[in-house]
Design a protein around this motif. Structure first.
Motif, PDB file in Angstrom:
ATOM      1  N   THR A  43     -24.716   3.087 -49.701  1.00  0.00           N
ATOM      2  CA  THR A  43     -24.366   3.581 -50.309  1.00  0.00           C
ATOM      3  C   THR A  43     -22.535   4.506 -49.862  1.00  0.00           C
ATOM      4  N   ALA A  44     -23.428   4.871 -48.725  1.00  0.00           N
ATOM      5  CA  ALA A  44     -21.850   5.925 -48.194  1.00  0.00           C
ATOM      6  C   ALA A  44     -20.705   4.753 -48.013  1.00  0.00           C
ATOM      7  N   TYR A  46     -20.300   2.430 -49.913  1.00  0.00           N
ATOM      8  CA  TYR A  46     -19.220   2.156 -51.475  1.00  0.00           C
ATOM      9  C   TYR A  46     -19.043   3.522 -51.752  1.00  0.00           C
ATOM     10  N   LEU A  47     -18.994   5.084 -52.137  1.00  0.00           N
ATOM     11  CA  LEU A  47     -18.713   5.854 -52.172  1.00  0.00           C
ATOM     12  C   LEU A  47     -17.441   6.239 -51.108  1.00  0.00           C
ATOM     13  N   SER A  51     -13.767   6.469 -53.224  1.00  0.00           N
ATOM     14  CA  SER A  51     -12.665   6.889 -53.430  1.00  0.00           C
ATOM     15  C   SER A  51     -11.506   6.902 -52.706  1.00  0.00           C
ATOM     16  N   LEU A 208     -17.708  11.400 -58.909  1.00  0.00           N
ATOM     17  CA  LEU A 208     -18.201  10.275 -56.948  1.00  0.00           C
ATOM     18  C   LEU A 208     -19.196  10.739 -57.562  1.00  0.00           C
ATOM     19  N   ALA A 209     -19.702  11.639 -57.496  1.00  0.00           N
ATOM     20  CA  ALA A 209     -21.434  12.183 -57.506  1.00  0.00           C
ATOM     21  C   ALA A 209     -22.108  10.616 -58.647  1.00  0.00           C
ATOM     22  N   GLY A 212     -21.518   7.977 -56.342  1.00  0.00           N
ATOM     23  CA  GLY A 212     -22.544   7.907 -55.419  1.00  0.00           C
ATOM     24  C   GLY A 212     -24.248   6.926 -55.606  1.00  0.00           C
ATOM     25  N   TYR A 216     -26.227   4.070 -54.992  1.00  0.00           N
ATOM     26  CA  TYR A 216     -27.918   4.131 -54.283  1.00  0.00           C
ATOM     27  C   TYR A 216     -28.808   3.341 -55.216  1.00  0.00           C
TER      28      TYR A 216
END
Ligand code: ADP
Length: 502
Positions: A43-44, A46-47, A51, A208-209, A212, A216
């Motif tokens: 997830t990190a 991917y985020l 971004s 972004l939220a 994320g 996830y």
């Protein structure tokens, strides 16, 4: 034979790797205490990727919008400058060349709103719709008069708070050069771009939220089969090695993982099974001579016996203990060979001499059994190998051939050279081996018929345990050789060892 295990390491020596000697990949795997979970790591990543992508997209969009707004303003200013020039031309014609009045008329006719219109004669400002920075405009006009084209567009960075854009058109009347200039500050463009920028900043955090959260949920869904596999594999123990992971409809990579894990389980299952069988067979084989020894000793000790009877019992005990120690030696050798601990003592040797030696030492056995033993060792043939092991291999094959051939039969041992290969052929006219048994005679502890083995090998040390041919096989394999068997029940058998010469 002493085992090195348990004594090989000094007591104080640590077998755990020191942190500094850990491989890099392991250290890297340790850092993310926070991101220990693969799901969070993915997830990190991917985020972070999303971004960067979103930021690049915003920059591109912002640049394109800024350029488009500027181009539209330039077109508008160029059109207004052209209109002012056309009107000026008409006014000059009407007023007979009175520049200042004509310019004032043009301005009152056009009544520009946000745009500032200025009419110049050469570099002198005749009239302007609003106060203008005269020196800057005159400098630009002087430059423009030298240019061959009738139109020009330029930036005026010092105009107002945000600078301005200007467009001009020049023409000549009665030998005089006139310039019509349209100037507009960039305030409205700056304002539009600010609104756009604010919109981007406000949408960025929720976007972004959402990304994320989406990442996830996606990774959780994608990795769900992995969790199921971990759960299933946790339940597999040494007793349930025949269990397999469900491959199901998991993604290609995960099903490949499950398939290779299942293959690993199959291999483990097979080797566990063969180990179990080996231990069972070995204990079974060891039990028989031990029972004989114990029985003999019990009988001898039960009553007072004559010296001759004691001697007879001790001879039986001696014979059985010899067989037993030979069996244990063979088992140890096979186990060490399996573990890769057996070092071959390779050196150059003459195979023909080795074969002749074996035939010589087995000749008394052949004579005693009324077998004609024929040895054709051929000319001098140097090969590289472990002499003791090769001797054991030849000895086992010729010994078997003699023992499984009825009285009056023939056994021949020959060597042939065929290009890079040496063929050792041991043939007999004995009882032969059925096709079903032929596929299994090289297995450990396999005997075509246990009673027949003992009957044919009553006095031999290693005989009768079903280990002879498996020893032959591993010696051959250790020398990169292959053993082949052709046999017809009742007609005899031929064992051929194909040994590479080099
Ligand atoms: P064993 O010590 O019991 O003979 P081996 O591994 O040497 O064990 O042989 C396995 C089986 O193969 C034996 O039980 C025997 O029946 C068969 N066999 C081996 N060599 C021959 C041969 N030359 N002719 C017929 N049968 C043979």
């Amino acid at each position: 034979m002493t085992s090195k295990s348990g004594t090989g390491l000094p007591a104080c020596q640590s077998v755990l790797p020191q942190p500094s000697s850990l491989p890099r990949s392991l250290l890297r795997a340790r850092w993310p205490v926070l991101f220990g979970s693969l799901r969070l790591q993915l997830t990190a990543w991917y985020l972070a990727f999303f971004s960067v992508l979103f930021l690049l997209f915003c920059l591109l969009l912002y640049g394109t919008l800024a350029r488009a707004l500027e181009r539209r303003l330039d077109e508008k200013l160029a059109s207004e400058a052209a209109t002012a020039a056309a009107l000026m031309r008409e006014e000059l014609d009407e007023m007979g060349g009175d520049g200042p009045r004509a310019a004032l008329d043009v301005l009152s006719e056009m009544q520009p709103a946000a745009t500032v219109i200025a009419i110049l004669e050469q570099t002198k400002v005749l009239a302007a719709s609003s106060p203008i920075p005269g020196p800057e405009l005159r400098a630009q006009a002087a430059q423009f008069l030298l240019a061959p084209s009738a139109d020009a567009v330029w930036a005026m960075p010092r105009w107002g708070r945000n600078g301005a854009r200007a467009a001009a058109r020049q023409f000549t009347r009665a030998g005089r050069a006139y310039i019509a200039v349209a100037v507009e500050p960039l305030d409205s463009i700056v304002q539009q771009l600010r609104v756009f920028r604010d919109a981007l900043w406000f949408t960025l955090p929720p976007l972004l939220a959402l990304a994320g959260l989406g990442g996830y949920l996606l990774t959780r869904r994608g990795l769900a089969p992995l969790g199921a596999m971990v759960e299933q594999s946790r339940k597999i123990t040494g007793e349930s090695l025949n269990t397999r992971l469900e491959v199901g409809a998991a993604a290609e990579e995960l099903s490949a993982l499950a398939v290779s894990f299942n293959e690993l389980l199959s291999r483990l299952d097979q080797s566990f099974e063969s180990m179990r069988r080996f231990v069972q067979d070995a204990s079974h084989e060891i039990r028989t001579p031990l029972a004989v020894i114990r029985g003999e000793a019990d009988v001898a000790l039960a009553n007072e016996r004559s010296a001759a009877e004691y001697k007879e019992s001790l001879a039986v005990i001696q014979e059985e203990s010899r067989r037993l120690s030979r069996l244990v030696d063979d088992l140890l050798n096979l186990a060490r060979a399996d573990a890769g601990h057996l070092q071959l003592q390779v050196r150059q040797l003459y195979l023909n001499d080795l074969l002749a030696d074996c035939c010589r030492s087995l000749q008394p056995l052949a004579t005693a059994r009324n077998i004609h033993l024929e040895c054709c060792p051929a000319e001098d043939l140097a090969v590289e190998g472990d002499e003791e092991l090769l001797r054991r291999m030849l000895w086992n094959l010729i010994d078997n051939a003699i023992r499984y051939t009825p009285s009056g039969g023939r056994v021949s041992a020959a060597i042939e050279v065929d290009g890079p290969e040496v063929r050792i052929r041991i043939a007999d006219t004995g009882v032969g081996i059925s096709p079903e048994a032929a596929g299994r005679v090289f297995e450990r502890f396999y005997r075509v018929d246990q009673a027949r083995s003992r009957q044919h090998k009553p006095e031999t040390l290693s005989g009768g345990f079903g280990l002879g041919l498996s020893i032959v096989k591993w010696i051959a394999e250790a020398h990169h050789a292959a053993v082949e068997l052709t046999s017809r029940p009742g007609a005899g058998s031929t064992f051929t060892v194909r040994l590479p010469r080099a």
